[in-house]
Design an enzyme around this catalytic site. Structure first.
Site, short mmCIF file in Angstrom:
data_model
loop_
_atom_site.label_atom_id
_atom_site.label_comp_id
_atom_site.label_asym_id
_atom_site.label_seq_id
_atom_site.Cartn_x
_atom_site.Cartn_y
_atom_site.Cartn_z
N GLU A 145 0.81 -1.23 0.00
CA GLU A 145 0.00 0.00 0.00
C GLU A 145 0.84 1.28 0.00
OE1 GLU A 145 -2.99 -0.33 3.08
OE2 GLU A 145 -3.93 -2.05 2.10
N GLU B 272 -4.74 -8.77 -0.86
CA GLU B 272 -5.14 -8.60 0.54
C GLU B 272 -6.61 -8.27 0.65
OE1 GLU B 272 -2.44 -6.29 3.20
OE2 GLU B 272 -4.31 -5.70 4.18
#
Ligand SMILES: *[C@@H]1O[C@H](CO)[C@@H](O)[C@H](O)[C@H]1NC(C)=O
Ligand SMILES: *[C@@H]1O[C@H](CO)[C@@H](O)[C@H](O)[C@H]1NC(C)=O
Ligand SMILES: *[C@@H]1O[C@H](CO)[C@@H](O)[C@H](O)[C@H]1NC(C)=O
Ligand SMILES: *[C@@H]1O[C@H](CO)[C@@H](O)[C@H](O)[C@H]1NC(C)=O
Length: 520
Positions: A259, A363
């Site tokens: 991220e 994820e």
């Protein structure tokens, strides 16, 4: 490993169950030992001697028959029935045509993550219970996971912030070494599942060592890699790959950063490092890509992004339209957290621009709503939402799905940042048992039946009954169709095969179903 007997017994129960189903049309249990947490809130309880298991579905397929596995809000868990395939077209109702010759993307697989938190929780179980748990995902009677994700260094699901070279600036990486957490919480389990099914290992750092970053201020956010450390950080990746290789764990793929957008959030709080797409592109093209190649890790796949589809397709376009970066990048990794707000058509746009680069979800987990506990025991709605999203993204060119933590404790931790989450398996250390949540089965309806190498195929769903659907042709010539009915009432549809035969399917209210049959 005392558990094999039990798995065999459960396997026989399944066969018996199947024969009974054939003979009498009756539905019988799959061996889930249910625990109820309120109306329609069931988990399946497993302990050191018992866990519900799946007999290999393909072994139960009889010529001329199809198998349908069903899980429902009311408590069915992967319950099989077998029915004859019909040569007669139905006189009423919806007929959906399957065309296995119209093929789309290839499936890479499904999986979950081993974090420090997962290792800590596994450590609270007895040896037998722990092995049964890992077999649930990676064992022969488990749900067929072929991926495992694990962080490079610490993540938010750790007990502290750490990297492999903490302290003052260390330009030669002379201090580099794996952490205690690798030896205690991650490597033992990576090694164990490697001997079960040798899953593909994918990895990413949450943060470089602090000394490599612009003044880190976790309160305010916005940390980035200092320009002078780009090359040294690429070498840090090589050190990690070598250290894991020495432990017998080869890495299949990685991303430059988990991220990368998080580093740009003010007050984000979680270990992170901000990259703009241009910065990530430059790092991969000029440093990470060439450095992996030079050090005999050229086979390790590099994926871009590893962030929400909020930033797609633009992020990936920056990386993939650059000739140098694109040489090193095999695909794009995506997280599911904002899928509700940004349509899946973004994935199709990405695919259409770069057809030779795959898209993989890396994820997914539930972020609890305000005043909601992280773990909701037996909550079917979460299973339904997850299944809906997986079906949706696969219908938009995604090649696989990796869930987040394989197992958390009864409050969805531990994490030193108190950002607890739900998981497919919840461990109750006090009782030396674990609970398979409905989302475990939502994942299983895909992962067990849609083998790596399967191709998504054409399914013409012609009505607006609200049945989410996706179909595959597996490498073993079995067709698998996954169907989600989110309506309160049962629905029925008929699948028409390429061979001009008909499969009538009844879908219970709030049910997830996988239908399989031999194409030839
Ligand atoms: C484990 O689960 C099985 C099946 O529910 C049960 O019969 C057995 O008593 C349990 N064992 C323990 C130690 O709780
Ligand atoms: C399904 O296939 C049959 C036979 O080719 C055809 O008649 C029918 O129109 C098709 N249905 C749809 C919705 O394409
Ligand atoms: C982080 O930034 C905030 C706001 O500028 C400031 O109040 C705080 O003291 C900073 N923390 C550190 C450790 O520098
Ligand atoms: C965990 O196990 C203990 C001991 O059996 C029990 O009292 C407790 O209710 C269990 N927790 C959950 C969430 O089921």
């Amino acid at each position: 490993m005392g558990k094999n007997d039990e798995i065999c017994i459960t396997g026989y129960v399944t066969v018996l169950c199947f024969l009974l189903t054939l003979l009498s049309g009756m539905v019988c249990g799959q061996g889930c030992s249910p625990k109820n947490y309120g109306t329609n809130k069931y988990v399946c309880v497993c302990n050191a001697t018992y866990c519900d298991n799946l007999h290999p579905p393909e072994e139960l397929l009889q010529p001329g028959y199809y198998l349908q596995y069903t899980s429902t809000q009311k408590g069915k868990r992967l319950q099989p029935i077998s029915m004859e395939i019909s040569t007669q077209a139905p006189t009423t109702g919806n007929v959906w045509n399957l065309s296995s010759s119209v093929q789309y993307q290839e499936i890479l697989g499904f999986g979950g993550a081993i974090t420090d938190a997962v290792g800590i929780n596994l450590g609270t179980l007895s040896n037998d219970a722990r092995e049964i748990l890992l077999n649930q995902y990676y064992g022969p009677q488990g749900i067929g996971y072929t991926f495992v994700r694990t962080p490079i260094g610490g993540s938010d699901f750790s007990l502290r912030f750490y990297t492999y070279d903490d302290g003052i600036a260390d330009r030669t990486l002379s201090r580099f070494k794996l952490a205690e957490e690798d030896y205690k919480y991650k490597l033992p389990y990576l090694k164990y599942i490697k001997q079960l099914s040798d899953p593909k290992v994918i990895t990413a750092p949450w943060s470089p060592p602090e000394w490599m970053m612009e003044a880190r201020n976790a309160t305010v956010g916005f940390t980035r890699l200092k320009d002078q450390y780009y090359q040294i950080y690429a070498e840090y990746f090589v050190n990690f790959l070598q250290a894991y290789q020495k432990e017998g764990i080869d890495i299949w793929g990685l991303t430059a950063q988990n991220e990368p957008g998080d580093g740009y959030y003010v007050y984000f709080g979680i270990n992170s490092c901000g990259y703009s797409p241009e910065e990530e592109r430059n790092f991969v093209a000029n440093n990470l890509g060439p450095t992996l190649q030079k050090n005999n890790f050229g086979k390790v796949l590099i994926l871009g992004c590893d962030d929400q589809r909020t930033v797609l397709p633009e992020w990936a376009e920056v990386m993939l339209s650059d000739e140098t970066a694109s040489k090193y990048v095999s695909g794009t990794a995506v997280h599911w957290y904002f899928d509700d707000d940004y349509p899946a058509s973004r994935l199709t746009r990405l695919h259409d621009s770069f057809e030779d680069k795959f898209i993989l979800y890396t994820e997914a987990s539930y972020i609890p709503g305000a005043n909601e506990p992280a773990v909701l025991f037996g909550e079917w709605k979460r299973a339904e939402k997850l299944a809906k999203d997986i079906i949706d993204v696969i219908n938009h060119w995604v090649s696989g799905w990796i869930d987040w933590n394989l197992a958390l404790n009864t409050v969805g931790g531990p994490t030193y940042l108190n950002n607890n989450l739900d998981a497919a398996i919840i461990i109750n250390a006090t009782a030396n048992e674990f609970y398979k949540q409905p989302i475990f089965y939502a994942l299983a309806h895909m992962s067990k039946f849609v083998l790596p190498g399967s191709k998504r195929i054409q399914l013409d769903a012609t009505d607006d009954s609200g049945i989410e659907n996706v179909a595959f042709l597996r490498p073993d010539n079995i067709v698998a169709v996954v169907l989600l009915n989110s309506n309160d009432d049962a629905r029925s549809i008929t699948l028409r095969t390429d061979a001009n035969t008909y499969i009538p399917v009844i879908l219970d209210g709030h049910s997830l179903n996988t239908v399989i049959y031999n194409k030839a």
